[in-house]
Design a protein around this motif. Structure first.
Motif, short mmCIF file in Angstrom:
data_model
loop_
_atom_site.label_atom_id
_atom_site.label_comp_id
_atom_site.label_asym_id
_atom_site.label_seq_id
_atom_site.Cartn_x
_atom_site.Cartn_y
_atom_site.Cartn_z
N TYR A 1 -1.51 14.62 3.41
CA TYR A 1 -2.48 13.52 3.36
C TYR A 1 -2.69 13.03 4.80
CZ TYR A 1 -4.25 8.81 2.66
OH TYR A 1 -4.99 7.66 2.73
N SER B 1 0.86 -1.19 0.00
CA SER B 1 0.00 0.00 0.00
C SER B 1 0.89 1.23 0.00
CB SER B 1 -0.90 0.02 1.25
OG SER B 1 -0.12 0.27 2.41
N GLY B 2 0.28 2.39 -0.23
CA GLY B 2 1.04 3.63 -0.14
C GLY B 2 1.61 3.83 1.26
N MET B 3 0.80 3.50 2.28
CA MET B 3 1.27 3.67 3.65
C MET B 3 2.45 2.75 3.96
SD MET B 3 -0.44 6.20 4.47
CE MET B 3 0.62 6.34 5.90
N ASP C 1 5.65 13.08 -2.42
CA ASP C 1 4.49 12.20 -2.63
C ASP C 1 3.83 12.68 -3.93
OD1 ASP C 1 1.97 11.02 -2.72
OD2 ASP C 1 1.70 11.09 -0.54
N THR D 1 -2.50 2.92 -5.69
CA THR D 1 -3.95 2.72 -5.60
C THR D 1 -4.70 3.73 -6.45
OG1 THR D 1 -3.52 2.23 -3.25
CG2 THR D 1 -5.81 2.52 -3.89
N LYS D 2 -4.12 4.91 -6.63
CA LYS D 2 -4.82 6.04 -7.23
C LYS D 2 -4.62 6.06 -8.76
CE LYS D 2 -5.52 6.60 -2.84
NZ LYS D 2 -4.73 7.51 -2.01
N SER E 1 0.99 6.37 -3.79
CA SER E 1 -0.07 5.41 -3.56
C SER E 1 -0.47 4.99 -4.97
CB SER E 1 -1.25 6.07 -2.85
OG SER E 1 -2.35 5.18 -2.88
N GLU F 1 5.46 4.41 2.60
CA GLU F 1 5.88 5.54 3.44
C GLU F 1 6.59 5.04 4.70
OE1 GLU F 1 2.94 8.48 4.24
OE2 GLU F 1 2.16 8.49 2.20
#
Ligand SMILES: *Cc1c(COP(=O)(O)O)cnc(C)c1O
Length: 384
Positions: free
Chosen positions: A107, A81-83, A179, A203-204, A201, A86
């Motif tokens: 964010y 995931s993006g998190m 980011d 995801t986007k 991310s 990070e």
């Protein structure tokens, strides 16, 4: 086929970088290598360097090489995931006592990672308005290890000057992290502007179809790239083969999707600008946006995210979100379908009472790639 964007066009890289036809079958798309371990020809005799899929997996390698090519970096790494991306980055570059400057409209998940997770390990974070370079300079300390940039920001669409901040960070012996989720590498390439590492991310916009969660790091130099790769394996929050494959499939059309996202967003902005119920439109493509000149300098176009404020306040904002029909009420962004949300009560609810609290009369749109006329009609009826 990897390499810099100077030698090969962006869309060509999106379709081919890291994705040479499979040597054994000729498959033109990298297969989903749904496998955890690999036969060794004698101890340590690895075919193609693969021994265990946390360390490396061919489908993930294809995605990682493609991401590195698109951002013009030397190393791409794909995460769950993006998190996760990070967290891996921050636990690579921070030690107890390290100081990190973050955007004062970061964010929400990034803010939470600092405030609720890393702070307990002695990492000091400081939200600062990145649009004002003098303010940023005044907050740099000897312990500052990184300046964390988002541009455009979520959900206020603020713009930060990447090359000026890179210079400032490097002068202080810190790294510049960008980011790049909102712009995507198609619209903005932070490493070429002096950033040391890009976070996504995926995801986007990179995945682009609201069907997979993922994250990425792309490093500008081998030393940082190697340290991040070491931590990716040591910490283990990797992208699985199917997720890597879906993300790579989405990336192939990134350029054409972004062109349409931007064109549709421009039409939505002009409707909102004329609408009597709208008190303010936040979009870096508007000449009166305070970051407009910098956006023109560092972005190819202004993106598919649009925020606006309602003259009628919070209740009016909530009503618009709930009346919209083609714009689906939901969190996340960057997919082909248009989404609408109320940041104060949804994506940024956890920022209430913090320096990152957002106005209650704010609505955020992720403008999709449907027919513009249908999107405009839906907004008209939702605002009526
Ligand atoms: C969504 C998002 C993230 C977090 O990524 P996940 O894939 O949800 O973990 C980080 N930064 C920005 C700007 C985002 O929009």
């Amino acid at each position: 086929m990897t390499g810099s964007n100077d030698v090969t066009g962006f869309d060509t890289l999106a379709i081919h970088a890291g994705q040479a036809p499979d040597p054994t079958t000729g498959a033109v798309v990298p297969p989903i290598y749904q496998v955890s371990t690999y036969k060794q020809d004698g101890i340590g005799g690895l075919r193609g360097g693969y021994e265990y899929s946390r360390s490396a997996n061919p489908t993930r390698t294809a995605l990682e090489e493609c991401l590195a090519a698109l951002e013009g970096g030397v190393r791409g790494l794909a995460f769950a995931s993006g998190m996760a991306a990070e967290d891996t980055l921050l636990r690579t570059i921070c030690r107890p006592g390290s100081h990190v400057i973050i955007p004062n409209d970061a964010y929400g998940g990034t803010y939470r990672l600092f405030a609720k997770v890393l702070a307990a390990w002695g990492v000091v974070y400081e939200p600062v308005p990145l649009g004002d370079l003098d303010v940023v300079r005044a907050h740099v300390r000897p312990e500052t290890v990184a300046i964390w940039v988002e541009t455009p920001t979520n959900p206020l669409l603020g713009i930060a000057d990447i090359s000026a901040l890179a210079e400032l960070a490097h002068g202080a012996g810190a790294v510049l992290v960008v980011d790049n989720t909102f712009a995507s590498p198609y619209l903005q390439q932070p490493l070429a502007l002096g950033a040391d590492v890009v976070v996504h991310s995926t995801t986007k916009y990179l995945g682009g179809h609201s069907d997979v969660v993922g994250g990425a790091l792309i490093a500008a130099d081998t030393d940082l790239g190697d340290r991040l790769a070491y931590h990716q394996n040591a910490m283990g929050a990797v992208a699985g083969p199917f997720d890597a494959w879906l993300t790579l499939r989405g990336i192939k059309t990134l350029g054409v999707r972004m062109d349409r996202h931007c064109a549709n967003a421009a039409k939505v902005v002009s409707l909102l600008e004329r609408h009597p119920r709208v008190s303010r439109v936040l979009y870096p493509g508007l000449p009166r946006h305070p970051g407009h000149d910098i956006a023109v300098k560092q972005m190819r176009a202004f993106g598919g995210m649009v925020s606006f404020r309602l003259a009628g306040g919070e209740e009016a904002a909530v009503r618009v979100c709930e009346r919209a029909a083609l714009f689906t009420l939901g969190e996340s962004l960057g997919g082909v379908e248009s989404l609408i949300e109320h940041p104060g009560r949804m994506t940024h609810a956890s920022a209430a009472g913090s320096p990152l609290q957002v106005p209650g009369d704010l609505v955020r749109l992720s403008v999709g790639i449907e027919d513009a006329a249908d999107l405009l009609a839906d907004l008209e009826q939702a605002l009526a």
